[in-house]
Design a protein around this motif. Structure first.
Motif, PDB file in Angstrom:
ATOM      1  N   ASP A 186      -7.707  11.323  -4.424  1.00 17.98           N
ATOM      2  CA  ASP A 186      -7.027  11.221  -5.712  1.00 17.98           C
ATOM      3  C   ASP A 186      -7.362  12.393  -6.635  1.00 17.98           C
ATOM      4  OD1 ASP A 186      -5.902   8.843  -4.946  1.00 17.98           O
ATOM      5  OD2 ASP A 186      -7.308   7.572  -6.065  1.00 17.98           O
ATOM      6  N   GLU A 187      -6.339  12.857  -7.350  1.00 23.58           N
ATOM      7  CA  GLU A 187      -6.475  13.803  -8.459  1.00 23.58           C
ATOM      8  C   GLU A 187      -7.203  15.091  -8.083  1.00 23.58           C
ATOM      9  OE1 GLU A 187      -6.667  12.050 -12.450  1.00 23.58           O
ATOM     10  OE2 GLU A 187      -7.410  10.241 -11.449  1.00 23.58           O
ATOM     11  N   GLY A 188      -7.058  15.527  -6.855  1.00 20.79           N
ATOM     12  CA  GLY A 188      -7.659  16.782  -6.431  1.00 20.79           C
ATOM     13  C   GLY A 188      -6.647  17.903  -6.422  1.00 20.79           C
ATOM     14  N   ASP A 189      -6.977  18.981  -5.725  1.00 17.98           N
ATOM     15  CA  ASP A 189      -6.102  20.151  -5.675  1.00 17.98           C
ATOM     16  C   ASP A 189      -6.008  20.654  -4.250  1.00 17.98           C
ATOM     17  OD1 ASP A 189      -4.613  22.424  -6.161  1.00 17.98           O
ATOM     18  OD2 ASP A 189      -5.697  22.909  -8.011  1.00 17.98           O
ATOM     19  N   LEU A 190      -4.866  20.386  -3.608  1.00 19.57           N
ATOM     20  CA  LEU A 190      -4.597  20.820  -2.235  1.00 19.57           C
ATOM     21  C   LEU A 190      -3.499  21.882  -2.196  1.00 19.57           C
ATOM     22  CD1 LEU A 190      -4.770  17.368  -0.417  1.00 19.57           C
ATOM     23  CD2 LEU A 190      -6.063  19.397   0.289  1.00 19.57           C
ATOM     24  N   SER A 202      -3.130   5.613   5.408  1.00 23.51           N
ATOM     25  CA  SER A 202      -3.705   4.672   4.433  1.00 23.51           C
ATOM     26  C   SER A 202      -4.649   5.352   3.440  1.00 23.51           C
ATOM     27  CB  SER A 202      -4.435   3.530   5.150  1.00 23.51           C
ATOM     28  OG  SER A 202      -3.540   2.833   6.008  1.00 23.51           O
ATOM     29  N   SER A 203      -4.542   6.655   3.292  1.00 25.80           N
ATOM     30  CA  SER A 203      -5.359   7.362   2.306  1.00 25.80           C
ATOM     31  C   SER A 203      -4.657   7.359   0.950  1.00 25.80           C
ATOM     32  CB  SER A 203      -5.599   8.806   2.753  1.00 25.80           C
ATOM     33  OG  SER A 203      -6.463   8.855   3.856  1.00 25.80           O
ATOM     34  N   THR A 204      -5.427   7.597  -0.117  1.00 26.55           N
ATOM     35  CA  THR A 204      -4.838   7.701  -1.445  1.00 26.55           C
ATOM     36  C   THR A 204      -4.856   9.160  -1.888  1.00 26.55           C
ATOM     37  OG1 THR A 204      -6.978   7.269  -2.527  1.00 26.55           O
ATOM     38  CG2 THR A 204      -5.560   5.369  -2.072  1.00 26.55           C
ATOM     39  N   LEU A 205      -3.674   9.639  -2.287  1.00 32.10           N
ATOM     40  CA  LEU A 205      -3.513  11.002  -2.785  1.00 32.10           C
ATOM     41  C   LEU A 205      -2.825  10.962  -4.148  1.00 32.10           C
ATOM     42  CD1 LEU A 205      -2.801  11.121   0.603  1.00 32.10           C
ATOM     43  CD2 LEU A 205      -3.049  13.531   0.054  1.00 32.10           C
ATOM     44  N   ARG A 206      -3.201   9.991  -4.961  1.00 33.71           N
ATOM     45  CA  ARG A 206      -2.561   9.818  -6.253  1.00 33.71           C
ATOM     46  C   ARG A 206      -2.831  11.015  -7.164  1.00 33.71           C
ATOM     47  NH1 ARG A 206      -5.053   3.935  -7.304  1.00 33.71           N
ATOM     48  NH2 ARG A 206      -6.826   5.134  -6.499  1.00 33.71           N
ATOM     49  N   TYR A 207      -1.739  11.518  -7.759  1.00 34.09           N
ATOM     50  CA  TYR A 207      -1.801  12.634  -8.695  1.00 34.09           C
ATOM     51  C   TYR A 207      -2.410  13.890  -8.055  1.00 34.09           C
ATOM     52  CZ  TYR A 207      -0.748   8.782 -11.779  1.00 34.09           C
ATOM     53  OH  TYR A 207      -0.161   7.672 -12.320  1.00 34.09           O
ATOM     54  N   GLN A 208      -2.311  13.976  -6.763  1.00 28.88           N
ATOM     55  CA  GLN A 208      -2.800  15.134  -6.020  1.00 28.88           C
ATOM     56  C   GLN A 208      -1.820  16.303  -6.173  1.00 28.88           C
ATOM     57  OE1 GLN A 208      -4.936  17.498  -4.303  1.00 28.88           O
ATOM     58  NE2 GLN A 208      -5.746  15.547  -3.544  1.00 28.88           N
ATOM     59  N   ARG A 209      -2.343  17.509  -6.238  1.00 20.06           N
ATOM     60  CA  ARG A 209      -1.500  18.707  -6.307  1.00 20.06           C
ATOM     61  C   ARG A 209      -1.339  19.270  -4.890  1.00 20.06           C
ATOM     62  NH1 ARG A 209      -3.713  22.801 -10.638  1.00 20.06           N
ATOM     63  NH2 ARG A 209      -1.666  23.725 -10.255  1.00 20.06           N
ATOM     64  N   LEU A 210      -0.110  19.224  -4.401  1.00 15.57           N
ATOM     65  CA  LEU A 210       0.184  19.670  -3.040  1.00 15.57           C
ATOM     66  C   LEU A 210       1.239  20.769  -3.023  1.00 15.57           C
ATOM     67  CD1 LEU A 210       0.178  16.099  -1.559  1.00 15.57           C
ATOM     68  CD2 LEU A 210      -1.148  17.947  -0.551  1.00 15.57           C
ATOM     69  N   ALA A 223       0.074   5.837   3.254  1.00 18.32           N
ATOM     70  CA  ALA A 223      -0.605   6.639   2.236  1.00 18.32           C
ATOM     71  C   ALA A 223      -0.002   6.378   0.852  1.00 18.32           C
ATOM     72  CB  ALA A 223      -0.519   8.116   2.573  1.00 18.32           C
ATOM     73  N   ASN A 224      -0.816   6.558  -0.171  1.00 18.90           N
ATOM     74  CA  ASN A 224      -0.376   6.374  -1.555  1.00 18.90           C
ATOM     75  C   ASN A 224      -0.267   7.740  -2.220  1.00 18.90           C
ATOM     76  OD1 ASN A 224       0.057   5.730  -4.221  1.00 18.90           O
ATOM     77  ND2 ASN A 224      -1.486   4.109  -4.290  1.00 18.90           N
ATOM     78  N   LEU A 225       0.975   8.186  -2.493  1.00 18.75           N
ATOM     79  CA  LEU A 225       1.243   9.499  -3.083  1.00 18.75           C
ATOM     80  C   LEU A 225       1.741   9.377  -4.520  1.00 18.75           C
ATOM     81  CD1 LEU A 225       3.032  10.834   0.079  1.00 18.75           C
ATOM     82  CD2 LEU A 225       0.979  11.887  -0.854  1.00 18.75           C
ATOM     83  N   MET A 226       1.461   8.275  -5.169  1.00 20.12           N
ATOM     84  CA  MET A 226       1.956   8.070  -6.530  1.00 20.12           C
ATOM     85  C   MET A 226       1.502   9.197  -7.461  1.00 20.12           C
ATOM     86  SD  MET A 226       1.617   4.729  -9.012  1.00 20.12           S
ATOM     87  CE  MET A 226      -0.127   4.973  -9.353  1.00 20.12           C
ATOM     88  N   GLY A 227       2.452   9.812  -8.127  1.00 23.07           N
ATOM     89  CA  GLY A 227       2.148  10.887  -9.067  1.00 23.07           C
ATOM     90  C   GLY A 227       1.835  12.221  -8.430  1.00 23.07           C
ATOM     91  N   ALA A 228       1.876  12.309  -7.103  1.00 27.16           N
ATOM     92  CA  ALA A 228       1.551  13.574  -6.417  1.00 27.16           C
ATOM     93  C   ALA A 228       2.653  14.609  -6.639  1.00 27.16           C
ATOM     94  CB  ALA A 228       1.357  13.323  -4.932  1.00 27.16           C
ATOM     95  N   PRO A 247       5.842   9.549  -4.899  1.00 30.35           N
ATOM     96  CA  PRO A 247       5.389   9.993  -6.219  1.00 30.35           C
ATOM     97  C   PRO A 247       5.888   9.158  -7.387  1.00 30.35           C
ATOM     98  CG  PRO A 247       5.901  11.897  -4.881  1.00 30.35           C
ATOM     99  CD  PRO A 247       6.311  10.698  -4.079  1.00 30.35           C
ATOM    100  N   ASN A 248       7.095   8.573  -7.273  1.00 34.68           N
ATOM    101  CA  ASN A 248       7.595   7.754  -8.383  1.00 34.68           C
ATOM    102  C   ASN A 248       7.044   6.334  -8.370  1.00 34.68           C
ATOM    103  OD1 ASN A 248       9.001   6.642  -6.253  1.00 34.68           O
ATOM    104  ND2 ASN A 248      11.044   6.930  -7.154  1.00 34.68           N
ATOM    105  N   GLY A 249       6.105   6.062  -7.457  1.00 38.75           N
ATOM    106  CA  GLY A 249       5.451   4.763  -7.417  1.00 38.75           C
ATOM    107  C   GLY A 249       6.114   3.750  -6.511  1.00 38.75           C
ATOM    108  N   LEU A 250       7.275   4.091  -5.972  1.00 41.41           N
ATOM    109  CA  LEU A 250       7.984   3.172  -5.091  1.00 41.41           C
ATOM    110  C   LEU A 250       7.641   3.438  -3.637  1.00 41.41           C
ATOM    111  CD1 LEU A 250      11.539   3.200  -6.732  1.00 41.41           C
ATOM    112  CD2 LEU A 250       9.707   1.517  -7.052  1.00 41.41           C
ATOM    113  N   MET A 251       7.640   2.404  -2.845  1.00 41.55           N
ATOM    114  CA  MET A 251       7.419   2.566  -1.413  1.00 41.55           C
ATOM    115  C   MET A 251       8.707   3.002  -0.735  1.00 41.55           C
ATOM    116  SD  MET A 251       4.902  -0.603  -0.399  1.00 41.55           S
ATOM    117  CE  MET A 251       3.262  -0.744  -1.105  1.00 41.55           C
ATOM    118  N   ARG A 252       8.563   3.629   0.429  1.00 39.86           N
ATOM    119  CA  ARG A 252       9.737   4.112   1.150  1.00 39.86           C
ATOM    120  C   ARG A 252      10.674   2.980   1.556  1.00 39.86           C
ATOM    121  NH1 ARG A 252       9.581   6.376   5.749  1.00 39.86           N
ATOM    122  NH2 ARG A 252      11.122   8.031   5.517  1.00 39.86           N
TER     123      ARG A 252
END
Length: 261
Positions: A186-190, A202-210, A223-228, A247-252
């Motif tokens: 979460d909230e890192g920089d990739l 099943s990892s969390t990448l919330r608000y991650q910069r990709l 995986a959780n990409l909310m806000g990424a 990213p918009n919080g919705l699942m596929r």
């Protein structure tokens, strides 16, 4: 008048004798200017001694997320969380993560503040965390690396399942075929990192910069990409499922998801 002098004397005695607490450690305090005996300026005779006048001794309190420890000798190596530390007198330092030098274990650690670098251990194996670190195939399962500075590090084939990499700097890192299932990123920089073939199930990448990252054939199932943020990014062949959160919080599996894959 005698009563007033007695009260003042007692107050002065209390201010120089009561212990203070720092980093979870009770520090003995005296009347000197360097009463807290922090590394590397502490007394080599122990935390209750105040015989140093500001010069580097290679002794004193060191603090990390693992707790606190008092370095008392300038000759023999210490063991910290299963890691034999590089240290001694003069300019040497313990370089314990996350307070170590980002230039390497032989360089001086900063006198204060977190750097995201230094020695840490995972599964009883020591690793030095720093930019451009060679961590190919490293076994970092369950590692606590929040805030780590691993810019341009080599993490190919590394095992980071269940690891905590929140707030980590991984810009330009080579993470091809890395296994990081159930990890916290979460909230890192990739940005510009290469995650080709990486498993992030099943990892969390919330608000991650990709932005600019390569995720070719990466496994993002569950995986959780909310806000990424990952536009532009190479998303060719990404594996995802209905449980992947976009990213918009919705699942596929929902109607208006915006994963882009």
């Amino acid at each position: 008048m005698k009563t007033l002098i007695l009260i003042l004397s007692l107050l002065l005695l209390t201010s120089c004798s009561n212990p203070d607490t720092s980093g979870g450690v009770t520090l003995s305090r005296g009347g000197g200017g360097d009463w807290d005996n922090n590394f590397p300026y502490g007394s080599c005779k122990g935390p209750d001694q105040f015989d140093n006048q500001g010069s580097k001794t290679g002794c004193g309190w060191v603090h990390s997320d693992e707790g606190s420890h008092y370095i008392t000798s300038c000759s023999n190596p210490e063991t910290w969380d299963g890691v034999t530390l590089s240290r001694g007198c003069g300019n040497d330092s313990t370089n314990v993560f996350p307070y170590g030098s980002c230039e390497g274990p032989s360089a001086d650690a900063p006198s204060s503040g977190k750097t995201g670098c230094g020695w840490m251990s995972a599964t009883n194996i020591p690793y030095y965390i720093k930019p451009y670190a060679d961590l190919r195939g490293a076994i970092l399962t369950y590692a606590r690396l929040s805030g780590a500075n691993l810019r341009n590090a080599d993490l190919r084939d590394a095992y980071l399942a269940e690891a905590d990499l929140s707030w980590a700097i991984l810009i330009g890192a080579d993470m091809r075929d890395m296994i990081a299932s159930n990890a916290n990123l979460d909230e890192g920089d990739l940005m510009y990192a290469d995650l080709s073939g990486a498993s992030l199930r099943s990892s969390t990448l919330r608000y991650q910069r990709l932005d600019g990252a390569i995720l070719r054939n990466a496994d993002l199932r569950g995986a959780n990409l909310m806000g990424a943020q990952f536009r532009p990014a190479d998303l060719t062949g990404v594996k995802a499922d209905r449980r992947t959160r976009c990213p918009n919080g919705l699942m596929r599996g929902d109607g208006s998801y915006d994963c882009g894959f």
